[in-house]
Write an enzyme that holds these catalytic residues in place. Sequence first.
Site, PDB file in Angstrom:
ATOM      1  N   HIS A   1      42.800 -24.816  74.124  1.00 13.56           N
ATOM      2  CA  HIS A   1      43.796 -25.361  75.295  1.00 13.56           C
ATOM      3  C   HIS A   1      44.629 -23.825  75.613  1.00 13.56           C
ATOM      4  CE1 HIS A   1      44.255 -29.669  74.180  1.00 13.56           C
ATOM      5  NE2 HIS A   1      43.125 -29.434  74.309  1.00 13.56           N
TER       6      HIS A   1
ATOM      7  N   GLU B   1      47.640 -23.034  75.691  1.00 14.39           N
ATOM      8  CA  GLU B   1      48.840 -22.787  74.781  1.00 14.39           C
ATOM      9  C   GLU B   1      48.167 -21.933  73.496  1.00 14.39           C
ATOM     10  OE1 GLU B   1      50.029 -26.903  76.183  1.00 14.39           O
ATOM     11  OE2 GLU B   1      47.972 -25.724  76.130  1.00 14.39           O
TER      12      GLU B   1
ATOM     13  N   CYS C   1      50.016 -30.796  74.474  1.00 15.30           N
ATOM     14  CA  CYS C   1      49.718 -32.092  73.677  1.00 15.30           C
ATOM     15  C   CYS C   1      50.145 -32.022  72.233  1.00 15.30           C
ATOM     16  CB  CYS C   1      48.095 -32.165  73.711  1.00 15.30           C
ATOM     17  SG  CYS C   1      47.509 -30.893  72.685  1.00 15.30           S
TER      18      CYS C   1
END
Length: 149
Positions: free
Chosen positions: A53, A55, A83
């Site tokens: 992801h 991040e 998430c």
Amino acid sequence: MDFTSFMDLALDEARAAGLRGEVPVGAVIVAPGGQVVARAGNRTRELNDPTAHAEVLALRAACAQAGSERLPGHDLYVTLEPCPMCAAALSNARIARLYYAAADPKSGGVAQGPRIFAHPQCHHAPEVYDGIAADEAERLLKDFFAARR
């Protein structure tokens, strides 16, 4: 104190991710003093890695540059509510402030779902600011998924 948003850079990363066929999410990490130390967009498909992801990729790059698993005083800008996995990683990295654009009612882990930072087992909760450039981030996501249907 003046506030400078780096969400425009995160949106650039999200657009680039979308052009690669990835879900258009982008992230930027800013060090104390305002220096951008990492930028990333989703690469889960490209890398065949469910943890890739935006991040997480930005955290990996910033931590490698810092020579530490922790980033105290750093800010993270991301185009979509993190998430649960990413929220836990942000907590572990001791990110000081999280700025996110669009809420994620389906998979979010900050204001939606498990609310990772409010959990008693969370050792560090960053300051959280939401809704920055939310309309543009939502439009990128909606256009991406509409083109897939």
